[in-house]
Design a protein around this motif. Structure first.
Motif, PDB file in Angstrom:
ATOM      1  N   THR A 114     -16.680  34.208 -70.333  1.00 35.21           N
ATOM      2  CA  THR A 114     -15.219  34.351 -70.299  1.00 35.21           C
ATOM      3  C   THR A 114     -14.562  33.221 -71.077  1.00 35.21           C
ATOM      4  N   LEU A 115     -15.101  32.015 -70.913  1.00 38.86           N
ATOM      5  CA  LEU A 115     -14.566  30.876 -71.668  1.00 38.86           C
ATOM      6  C   LEU A 115     -14.666  31.130 -73.163  1.00 38.86           C
ATOM      7  N   TYR A 116     -15.824  31.598 -73.623  1.00 34.72           N
ATOM      8  CA  TYR A 116     -16.006  31.800 -75.059  1.00 34.72           C
ATOM      9  C   TYR A 116     -15.206  32.985 -75.582  1.00 34.72           C
ATOM     10  N   ARG A 117     -14.844  33.915 -74.712  1.00 33.91           N
ATOM     11  CA  ARG A 117     -13.966  34.998 -75.171  1.00 33.91           C
ATOM     12  C   ARG A 117     -12.564  34.477 -75.465  1.00 33.91           C
ATOM     13  N   HIS A 118     -12.140  33.464 -74.736  1.00 35.37           N
ATOM     14  CA  HIS A 118     -10.808  32.892 -74.963  1.00 35.37           C
ATOM     15  C   HIS A 118     -10.826  31.826 -76.056  1.00 35.37           C
ATOM     16  N   PHE A 119     -11.899  31.033 -76.097  1.00 37.07           N
ATOM     17  CA  PHE A 119     -12.010  29.940 -77.067  1.00 37.07           C
ATOM     18  C   PHE A 119     -13.425  29.968 -77.630  1.00 37.07           C
ATOM     19  N   ALA A 120     -13.540  30.354 -78.890  1.00 32.11           N
ATOM     20  CA  ALA A 120     -14.865  30.613 -79.463  1.00 32.11           C
ATOM     21  C   ALA A 120     -15.718  29.357 -79.570  1.00 32.11           C
ATOM     22  N   THR A 121     -15.085  28.186 -79.729  1.00 31.83           N
ATOM     23  CA  THR A 121     -15.831  26.933 -79.872  1.00 31.83           C
ATOM     24  C   THR A 121     -15.116  25.826 -79.103  1.00 31.83           C
ATOM     25  N   ARG A 122     -15.833  24.734 -78.871  1.00 29.60           N
ATOM     26  CA  ARG A 122     -15.227  23.550 -78.261  1.00 29.60           C
ATOM     27  C   ARG A 122     -14.053  23.059 -79.107  1.00 29.60           C
ATOM     28  N   GLU A 123     -14.234  23.089 -80.445  1.00 25.32           N
ATOM     29  CA  GLU A 123     -13.176  22.624 -81.342  1.00 25.32           C
ATOM     30  C   GLU A 123     -11.918  23.480 -81.200  1.00 25.32           C
ATOM     31  N   ASP A 124     -12.097  24.802 -81.042  1.00 25.10           N
ATOM     32  CA  ASP A 124     -10.940  25.679 -80.840  1.00 25.10           C
ATOM     33  C   ASP A 124     -10.202  25.312 -79.559  1.00 25.10           C
ATOM     34  N   LEU A 125     -10.958  25.050 -78.499  1.00 29.78           N
ATOM     35  CA  LEU A 125     -10.350  24.694 -77.219  1.00 29.78           C
ATOM     36  C   LEU A 125      -9.596  23.377 -77.325  1.00 29.78           C
ATOM     37  N   LEU A 126     -10.213  22.369 -77.929  1.00 30.24           N
ATOM     38  CA  LEU A 126      -9.559  21.072 -78.066  1.00 30.24           C
ATOM     39  C   LEU A 126      -8.318  21.158 -78.947  1.00 30.24           C
ATOM     40  N   ALA A 127      -8.420  21.921 -80.031  1.00 27.91           N
ATOM     41  CA  ALA A 127      -7.263  22.069 -80.919  1.00 27.91           C
ATOM     42  C   ALA A 127      -6.113  22.747 -80.192  1.00 27.91           C
ATOM     43  N   TYR A 128      -6.439  23.752 -79.374  1.00 31.33           N
ATOM     44  CA  TYR A 128      -5.397  24.446 -78.611  1.00 31.33           C
ATOM     45  C   TYR A 128      -4.729  23.489 -77.628  1.00 31.33           C
ATOM     46  N   LEU A 129      -5.532  22.735 -76.867  1.00 32.39           N
ATOM     47  CA  LEU A 129      -4.972  21.821 -75.878  1.00 32.39           C
ATOM     48  C   LEU A 129      -4.127  20.737 -76.535  1.00 32.39           C
ATOM     49  N   THR A 130      -4.564  20.253 -77.694  1.00 33.95           N
ATOM     50  CA  THR A 130      -3.796  19.230 -78.401  1.00 33.95           C
ATOM     51  C   THR A 130      -2.463  19.776 -78.877  1.00 33.95           C
ATOM     52  N   HIS A 131      -2.493  20.963 -79.476  1.00 35.30           N
ATOM     53  CA  HIS A 131      -1.240  21.558 -79.961  1.00 35.30           C
ATOM     54  C   HIS A 131      -0.292  21.836 -78.794  1.00 35.30           C
ATOM     55  N   ARG A 132      -0.844  22.381 -77.730  1.00 31.35           N
ATOM     56  CA  ARG A 132      -0.039  22.666 -76.537  1.00 31.35           C
ATOM     57  C   ARG A 132       0.600  21.383 -76.004  1.00 31.35           C
ATOM     58  N   SER A 133      -0.138  20.293 -76.014  1.00 30.47           N
ATOM     59  CA  SER A 133       0.385  19.024 -75.510  1.00 30.47           C
ATOM     60  C   SER A 133       1.509  18.490 -76.394  1.00 30.47           C
ATOM     61  N   PHE A 134       1.334  18.577 -77.708  1.00 33.14           N
ATOM     62  CA  PHE A 134       2.405  18.127 -78.604  1.00 33.14           C
ATOM     63  C   PHE A 134       3.656  18.993 -78.454  1.00 33.14           C
ATOM     64  N   GLU A 135       3.478  20.278 -78.206  1.00 35.27           N
ATOM     65  CA  GLU A 135       4.643  21.129 -77.974  1.00 35.27           C
ATOM     66  C   GLU A 135       5.381  20.706 -76.708  1.00 35.27           C
ATOM     67  N   GLN A 136       4.632  20.292 -75.684  1.00 29.06           N
ATOM     68  CA  GLN A 136       5.274  19.807 -74.463  1.00 29.06           C
ATOM     69  C   GLN A 136       6.016  18.508 -74.725  1.00 29.06           C
ATOM     70  N   VAL A 137       5.420  17.607 -75.501  1.00 30.31           N
ATOM     71  CA  VAL A 137       6.089  16.349 -75.839  1.00 30.31           C
ATOM     72  C   VAL A 137       7.369  16.627 -76.636  1.00 30.31           C
ATOM     73  N   LEU A 138       7.303  17.603 -77.537  1.00 33.05           N
ATOM     74  CA  LEU A 138       8.505  17.964 -78.298  1.00 33.05           C
ATOM     75  C   LEU A 138       9.589  18.515 -77.378  1.00 33.05           C
ATOM     76  N   ALA A 139       9.195  19.342 -76.424  1.00 29.63           N
ATOM     77  CA  ALA A 139      10.173  19.851 -75.455  1.00 29.63           C
ATOM     78  C   ALA A 139      10.793  18.705 -74.664  1.00 29.63           C
ATOM     79  N   ASN A 140       9.968  17.705 -74.324  1.00 27.71           N
ATOM     80  CA  ASN A 140      10.482  16.547 -73.580  1.00 27.71           C
ATOM     81  C   ASN A 140      11.526  15.781 -74.378  1.00 27.71           C
ATOM     82  N   VAL A 141      11.226  15.517 -75.649  1.00 25.82           N
ATOM     83  CA  VAL A 141      12.153  14.695 -76.430  1.00 25.82           C
ATOM     84  C   VAL A 141      13.419  15.480 -76.756  1.00 25.82           C
ATOM     85  N   ARG A 142      13.306  16.781 -76.936  1.00 24.25           N
ATOM     86  CA  ARG A 142      14.508  17.585 -77.166  1.00 24.25           C
ATOM     87  C   ARG A 142      15.385  17.620 -75.921  1.00 24.25           C
TER      88      ARG A 142
END
Length: 209
Positions: A57-85
Motif C-alpha cells: 500500500t505504501l508503494y502504491r502511494h509513493f513509488a520510492t523513498r525519494e518520492d515520499l521524502l520529496a512529497y513531505l518536504t514540499h508539503r512542509s514548505f507549503e505549510q510554512v508558506l501558509a503560516n507566513v501568509r
C-alpha cells in the motif's frame, strides 16, 4: 484491504476512495514521525507498519523513498508558506507578524520535514519556488518594519528562518522546552526592534543623529 471472496461484498468506489485517502493520511503521519525518530533511512516496512497498512500500500502511494521524502518536504514548505501568509496581515505590527510566523513553526515542530530540521535537500523546482515565496513574504514584512522605523535595517528573512528552524526542531512534547523557545523568540524580537526616531520639533520630521 478487501478480498474478492464469495459472499463478501465489494465496497463501492466511494468507500474505496475513502479508504485510499485514509491510508495516505496515515502514511504521511507515520512517515513524518518515523523520519524524525529514526532518520531518513528508516525502513519503508517500518513506516507501513506504523501506519497500519501493508508495504505494498505504501508503494502504491509513493513509488520510492525519494518520492515520499520529496512529497513531505514540499508539503512542509507549503505549510510554512501558509503560516507566513497568515502572519502578513494588514494592521498587525511587523514584530507581531514575525512572532506569529515563528510561533506557528514551534507549534508544528513535529509535523514538518524540512532541510533545516534534518530533512532532505530540495530537489524539486516547485518546492524551490514555494521556498522563494516564503522568503519574499518575510522580506515584505521586514521591509514594512524597517520603513516604519521599528525593525533594525540589518534584519533579514534568512535570520528569521534560521531562528524558526532552531526553535522548532522536532522533539517530544515538553511544555518547559516550549516556554524556553518562546523566551528565546522574545529575546530575538527585542534584539531586532528599533524605536522610531523622535520627530524634530521644528520640522515634524524624524531627527537624524
Amino acid at each position: 484491504m478487501y478480498d474478492a471472496m464469495p459472499g463478501k461484498k465489494t465496497p463501492p468506489p466511494r468507500d474505496r476512495r475513502s479508504d485510499a485517502l485514509r491510508n495516505r493520511q496515515e502514511l504521511i503521519r507515520a512517515a513524518t514521525a518515523a523520519f524524525h525518530r529514526d532518520g531518513l533511512q528508516v525502513p519503508m516496512s517500518t513506516i507501513a507498519a506504523d501506519a497500519g497498512v501493508g508495504v505494498g500500500t505504501l508503494y502504491r502511494h509513493f513509488a520510492t523513498r525519494e518520492d515520499l521524502l520529496a512529497y513531505l518536504t514540499h508539503r512542509s514548505f507549503e505549510q510554512v508558506l501558509a503560516n507566513v501568509r497568515s502572519a502578513e496581515v494588514d494592521g498587525i505590527e511587523p514584530i507581531d507578524s514575525l512572532r506569529r510566523f515563528v510561533d506557528a513553526a514551534i507549534t508544528q515542530r513535529n509535523d514538518l520535514v524540512l532541510p533545516l530540521h534534518g530533512g532532505p535537500s530540495i530537489t524539486s523546482a516547485a518546492t524551490s519556488e514555494v521556498r522563494r515565496q516564503v522568503h519574499d513574504t518575510l522580506r515584505r514584512i521586514i521591509d514594512r518594519g524597517i520603513d516604519a522605523g521599528v525593525l533594525r535595517p540589518d534584519t533579514t528573512p534568512k535570520d528569521v528562518v534560521i531562528l524558526g528552524s532552531m526553535l522548532a526542531q522536532p522533539r517530544r512534547a515538553d511544555p518547559d522546552w516550549d516556554r524556553t523557545c518562546h523566551r528565546l523568540l522574545e529575546a530575538y524580537l527585542r534584539g531586532i526592534r528599533q524605536d522610531r526616531p523622535a520627530p524634530n520639533s521644528l520640522t515634524g520630521m524624524p531627527s537624524i543623529k
